[in-house]
Design an enzyme around this catalytic site. Structure first.
Site, PDB file in Angstrom:
ATOM      1  N   GLU A  48       0.820  -1.213   0.000  1.00  0.00           N
ATOM      2  CA  GLU A  48       0.000   0.000   0.000  1.00  0.00           C
ATOM      3  C   GLU A  48       0.856   1.266   0.000  1.00  0.00           C
ATOM      4  O   GLU A  48       0.504   2.264  -0.633  1.00  0.00           O
ATOM      5  CB  GLU A  48      -0.959   0.005   1.191  1.00  0.00           C
ATOM      6  CG  GLU A  48      -2.067  -1.050   1.096  1.00  0.00           C
ATOM      7  CD  GLU A  48      -2.973  -0.860  -0.111  1.00  0.00           C
ATOM      8  OE1 GLU A  48      -2.917   0.192  -0.748  1.00  0.00           O
ATOM      9  OE2 GLU A  48      -3.739  -1.799  -0.403  1.00  0.00           O
ATOM     10  N   TYR A 131      -6.058   6.839   3.795  1.00  0.00           N
ATOM     11  CA  TYR A 131      -6.233   5.743   2.851  1.00  0.00           C
ATOM     12  C   TYR A 131      -5.508   4.481   3.321  1.00  0.00           C
ATOM     13  O   TYR A 131      -6.118   3.405   3.448  1.00  0.00           O
ATOM     14  CB  TYR A 131      -5.733   6.115   1.436  1.00  0.00           C
ATOM     15  CG  TYR A 131      -5.582   4.864   0.609  1.00  0.00           C
ATOM     16  CD1 TYR A 131      -6.694   4.213   0.108  1.00  0.00           C
ATOM     17  CD2 TYR A 131      -4.327   4.276   0.425  1.00  0.00           C
ATOM     18  CE1 TYR A 131      -6.584   3.010  -0.577  1.00  0.00           C
ATOM     19  CE2 TYR A 131      -4.206   3.069  -0.263  1.00  0.00           C
ATOM     20  CZ  TYR A 131      -5.328   2.453  -0.754  1.00  0.00           C
ATOM     21  OH  TYR A 131      -5.223   1.264  -1.406  1.00  0.00           O
ATOM     22  N   ASP A 149      -9.654   5.907  -2.052  1.00  0.00           N
ATOM     23  CA  ASP A 149      -8.518   6.408  -2.827  1.00  0.00           C
ATOM     24  C   ASP A 149      -9.076   7.172  -4.028  1.00  0.00           C
ATOM     25  O   ASP A 149     -10.285   7.408  -4.110  1.00  0.00           O
ATOM     26  CB  ASP A 149      -7.614   5.247  -3.267  1.00  0.00           C
ATOM     27  CG  ASP A 149      -8.258   4.446  -4.399  1.00  0.00           C
ATOM     28  OD1 ASP A 149      -9.499   4.428  -4.467  1.00  0.00           O
ATOM     29  OD2 ASP A 149      -7.519   3.857  -5.198  1.00  0.00           O
TER      30      ASP A 149
END
Length: 304
Positions: A48, A131, A149
């Site tokens: 991520e 996020y 996102d």
DNA sequence: TAGCCGTGGGA
DNA sequence: TTCCCAAGGCT
């Protein structure tokens, strides 16, 4: 008079987009490393952070190499931060590598080497924002949170709000909007998060969306309205790269990554003609901790 | 909070 | 070529 154009504030029930999106996701989702069964939470966290503003295709090879070298947070924490920056290679925004190293150090030292599951604990780690914290809690642990996102914001802007593009990111508005789309069931909610993101990445893309193959075309507000031009506030565009300090910083960092020994000031001076801009870039890199040293000792990646 | 922070793929 | 934009975060 009631404003019937504001779909987001209407009391009327909105069409269910979660069910068809999850069905579509089951059939069409890309086979990506972080979707493999048994993929570790640490891998999800690394992926991520690598994926922040960086395309999937460029991340995958770096991620596999990273996890082979550093299978747990403690493994990364045991290496110098400069090694993380070097292994980051050309993924861009190398401050992310430094933040990831710091996050790994915190996880190893304060969380028993286990990636936190709690969103607030994740938010407390460097390099992890709204996020990424929720992405880890949802995709690694299966918990129920809205994950927002740029793909999600674009899909919601179009399908739910009837607008061609998302405005500036605003958590206070974006998170509740995505929350309102999620099913109650925990696993279904996690699948919905992944499905909305995937739709935004593959079908409901920024330019030339593939509405002819979209699984929710029949309930898309933007489509129903005839694809009106976007009129509201737009997300800010990023500044030009050519000739920017970012470019100069990138050139300096490439020089340091490529060298096993300290880089002299003379060598730094060769990467860019403008001395003032060079000095500004070097100073900011030193301030960020991406570079250490001075004219006397030379410049190098941080080793401690 | 608006501006900054890399690099590269695709149109 | 040039421009857009990409699983954002930080200050």
């Amino acid at each position: 008079m009631e404003d019937t154009t504001a779909a987001d504030t209407s009391d009327a029930p909105r069409p269910d987009i979660a069910t068809p999106l999850v069905a579509w996701f089951r059939a069409e989702a890309r086979d990506l490393p972080w979707r493999r069964p048994g993929f570790p939470a640490w891998g999800t966290l690394v992926s991520e952070i690598m994926l922040q503003q960086t395309q999937v295709a460029r991340v995958v090879p770096r991620l596999e190499a990273w996890l082979t070298r550093w299978p747990t947070p403690a493994d990364l924490a045991a290496s110098p931060p400069g090694e993380a920056v070097r292994a980051w290679d050309r993924l861009g925004y190398p401050r992310r590598a430094l933040a990831l190293h710091a996050a790994a150090t915190a996880i190893a030292g304060q969380h028993d080497n286990v990636v936190p599951r709690d969103v607030d604990a994740l938010l407390a780690l460097p390099g992890i924002g709204d996020y990424t914290a929720r992405a880890v809690a949802v995709f690694a642990y299966g918990d129920r949170h809205p994950v927002v996102d740029v793909n999600v914001r674009r899909v919601l802007a179009r399908a739910v709000l009837g607008e061609g593009e998302p405005g500036p990111a605003k958590a206070k508005r974006d998170l509740p909007l995505m929350e309102s789309v999620l099913p109650e069931d925990r696993e279904a909610a996690a699948a919905t998060n992944a499905a909305v993101m995937e739709l935004g990445a593959l079908v409901c893309v920024a330019r030339s969306p593939a509405c002819d193959v979209c699984p929710i075309a029949d309930r898309c507000s933007w489509r129903a309205a005839g694809y009106p031009e976007h009129d509201g506030p737009r997300a800010p565009r990023q500044a030009r790269f050519a000739g920017s300090d970012r470019q100069v910083r990138g050139l300096v960092m490439a020089e340091l990554r490529a060298s096993d020994v300290p880089v002299t000031r003379d060598e730094v001076d060769l990467v860019w003609p403008d001395a003032e801009q060079r000095a500004r870039a070097l100073a900011s890199l030193l301030r960020d901790g991406l570079v250490v040293g001075d004219d006397a000792t030379g410049y190098r990646l941080p080793d401690a």
